[in-house]
Motif scaffolding. Structure first.
Motif, PDB file in Angstrom:
ATOM      1  N   ASP A  98       5.081  15.331  14.501  1.00 12.39           N
ATOM      2  CA  ASP A  98       5.177  15.200  15.953  1.00 12.39           C
ATOM      3  C   ASP A  98       6.320  16.032  16.536  1.00 12.39           C
ATOM      4  N   ALA A  99       7.335  16.302  15.747  1.00 16.26           N
ATOM      5  CA  ALA A  99       8.429  17.157  16.229  1.00 16.26           C
ATOM      6  C   ALA A  99       7.918  18.558  16.532  1.00 16.26           C
ATOM      7  N   LYS A 100       6.859  18.957  15.832  1.00 21.04           N
ATOM      8  CA  LYS A 100       6.250  20.269  16.053  1.00 21.04           C
ATOM      9  C   LYS A 100       4.926  20.165  16.789  1.00 21.04           C
ATOM     10  N   SER A 101       4.553  18.950  17.191  1.00 19.99           N
ATOM     11  CA  SER A 101       3.278  18.730  17.892  1.00 19.99           C
ATOM     12  C   SER A 101       2.119  19.348  17.124  1.00 19.99           C
ATOM     13  N   THR A 102       2.090  19.110  15.847  1.00 22.32           N
ATOM     14  CA  THR A 102       1.100  19.745  14.982  1.00 22.32           C
ATOM     15  C   THR A 102       0.494  18.724  14.022  1.00 22.32           C
ATOM     16  N   VAL A 103      -0.803  18.845  13.818  1.00 13.98           N
ATOM     17  CA  VAL A 103      -1.486  18.063  12.796  1.00 13.98           C
ATOM     18  C   VAL A 103      -2.050  19.038  11.769  1.00 13.98           C
ATOM     19  N   PHE A 104      -2.049  18.610  10.518  1.00 15.10           N
ATOM     20  CA  PHE A 104      -2.459  19.471   9.418  1.00 15.10           C
ATOM     21  C   PHE A 104      -3.645  18.868   8.671  1.00 15.10           C
ATOM     22  N   LEU A 105      -4.396  19.743   8.045  1.00 16.96           N
ATOM     23  CA  LEU A 105      -5.437  19.308   7.124  1.00 16.96           C
ATOM     24  C   LEU A 105      -5.290  20.140   5.861  1.00 16.96           C
ATOM     25  N   GLU A 106      -4.771  19.501   4.830  1.00 16.70           N
ATOM     26  CA  GLU A 106      -4.613  20.151   3.541  1.00 16.70           C
ATOM     27  C   GLU A 106      -5.916  19.971   2.774  1.00 16.70           C
ATOM     28  N   MET A 107      -6.533  21.096   2.400  1.00 15.95           N
ATOM     29  CA  MET A 107      -7.842  21.049   1.741  1.00 15.95           C
ATOM     30  C   MET A 107      -7.701  21.645   0.349  1.00 15.95           C
ATOM     31  N   ASN A 108      -7.966  20.831  -0.651  1.00 22.73           N
ATOM     32  CA  ASN A 108      -7.880  21.264  -2.045  1.00 22.73           C
ATOM     33  C   ASN A 108      -9.261  21.209  -2.700  1.00 22.73           C
ATOM     34  N   ARG A 109      -9.388  21.933  -3.784  1.00 18.58           N
ATOM     35  CA  ARG A 109     -10.642  21.957  -4.569  1.00 18.58           C
ATOM     36  C   ARG A 109     -11.841  22.172  -3.637  1.00 18.58           C
ATOM     37  N   LEU A 110     -11.734  23.209  -2.830  1.00 20.51           N
ATOM     38  CA  LEU A 110     -12.782  23.473  -1.847  1.00 20.51           C
ATOM     39  C   LEU A 110     -14.117  23.748  -2.534  1.00 20.51           C
ATOM     40  N   GLU A 111     -15.181  23.282  -1.878  1.00 13.79           N
ATOM     41  CA  GLU A 111     -16.538  23.423  -2.390  1.00 13.79           C
ATOM     42  C   GLU A 111     -17.372  24.225  -1.399  1.00 13.79           C
ATOM     43  N   LEU A 112     -18.482  24.762  -1.880  1.00 19.93           N
ATOM     44  CA  LEU A 112     -19.339  25.567  -1.013  1.00 19.93           C
ATOM     45  C   LEU A 112     -19.736  24.803   0.246  1.00 19.93           C
ATOM     46  N   GLN A 113     -19.984  23.504   0.094  1.00 24.13           N
ATOM     47  CA  GLN A 113     -20.441  22.704   1.231  1.00 24.13           C
ATOM     48  C   GLN A 113     -19.350  22.381   2.224  1.00 24.13           C
ATOM     49  N   ASP A 114     -18.134  22.825   1.940  1.00 22.47           N
ATOM     50  CA  ASP A 114     -17.047  22.672   2.916  1.00 22.47           C
ATOM     51  C   ASP A 114     -17.065  23.793   3.948  1.00 22.47           C
ATOM     52  N   THR A 115     -17.923  24.781   3.760  1.00 20.29           N
ATOM     53  CA  THR A 115     -18.023  25.879   4.709  1.00 20.29           C
ATOM     54  C   THR A 115     -18.475  25.355   6.068  1.00 20.29           C
ATOM     55  N   ALA A 116     -17.678  25.641   7.093  1.00 14.46           N
ATOM     56  CA  ALA A 116     -17.963  25.148   8.438  1.00 14.46           C
ATOM     57  C   ALA A 116     -16.902  25.660   9.394  1.00 14.46           C
ATOM     58  N   VAL A 117     -17.140  25.453  10.681  1.00 13.15           N
ATOM     59  CA  VAL A 117     -16.087  25.608  11.674  1.00 13.15           C
ATOM     60  C   VAL A 117     -15.380  24.258  11.784  1.00 13.15           C
ATOM     61  N   TYR A 118     -14.076  24.287  11.645  1.00 10.84           N
ATOM     62  CA  TYR A 118     -13.282  23.059  11.684  1.00 10.84           C
ATOM     63  C   TYR A 118     -12.602  22.931  13.044  1.00 10.84           C
ATOM     64  N   TYR A 119     -12.735  21.744  13.625  1.00  9.42           N
ATOM     65  CA  TYR A 119     -12.166  21.467  14.935  1.00  9.42           C
ATOM     66  C   TYR A 119     -11.178  20.312  14.847  1.00  9.42           C
ATOM     67  N   CYS A 120     -10.090  20.412  15.576  1.00  5.56           N
ATOM     68  CA  CYS A 120      -9.230  19.246  15.711  1.00  5.56           C
ATOM     69  C   CYS A 120      -9.467  18.621  17.074  1.00  5.56           C
ATOM     70  N   SER A 121      -9.156  17.341  17.154  1.00  2.00           N
ATOM     71  CA  SER A 121      -9.426  16.574  18.353  1.00  2.00           C
ATOM     72  C   SER A 121      -8.298  15.585  18.590  1.00  2.00           C
ATOM     73  N   ALA A 122      -8.193  15.146  19.836  1.00  2.00           N
ATOM     74  CA  ALA A 122      -7.130  14.211  20.197  1.00  2.00           C
ATOM     75  C   ALA A 122      -7.648  13.202  21.212  1.00  2.00           C
ATOM     76  N   ASP A 123      -7.141  11.992  21.072  1.00  2.00           N
ATOM     77  CA  ASP A 123      -7.443  10.955  22.048  1.00  2.00           C
ATOM     78  C   ASP A 123      -6.380   9.873  21.938  1.00  2.00           C
TER      79      ASP A 123
END
Length: 123
Positions: free
Chosen positions: A73-98
């Motif tokens: 929150d000090a950097k107003s940033t959210v992260f998504l650490e993705m390991n052991r990526l698979e073919l089916q992880d291929t996509a456009v990734y969106y972040c959202s807030a509410d």
């Protein structure tokens, strides 16, 4: 709040990537945050969510144990650490807030969205 994702790219199966989502405004810390993804020809699906105080983190079954959501929150940033990526992880990734999504796994419960970042996993 305005959201800008970054960190996507082309990687090989088994590799790792870290996505970032930078938010604007002084109230970022009040928002629950989510990551969703949309593959070609498919509907947007939930990936991960984190509560405003990081006390709750939830994941889709397909990424549990491989992806980690976190926030600074000090950097107003959210992260998504993705390991052991698979073919089916291929996509456009969106972040959202509410401020208070009724169900953090439902995309229509989020008011704010970024423009998305492409993740492509090759064999």
């Amino acid at each position: 709040v305005q959201l800008v994702e970054s960190g996507g790219g082309l990687v090989q199966a088994g590799d790792s990537l870290r996505l970032s989502c930078a938010g604007s405004g002084r109230t970022f810390h009040r928002y629950a945050m989510g990551w969703f993804r949309q593959a070609p020809g498919k509907e947007r699906e939930f990936v991960a969510g984190i509560s405003w105080n990081s006390g709750t983190r939830i994941y889709a079954d397909s990424v549990k144990g491989r992806f980690t959501i976190s926030r600074d929150d000090a950097k107003s940033t959210v992260f998504l650490e993705m390991n052991r990526l698979e073919l089916q992880d291929t996509a456009v990734y969106y972040c959202s807030a509410d401020e208070a999504p009724r169900d953090p796994r439902v995309d229509t419960d989020y008011d704010y969205w970024g423009q998305g970042t492409q993740v492509t996993v090759s064999s």
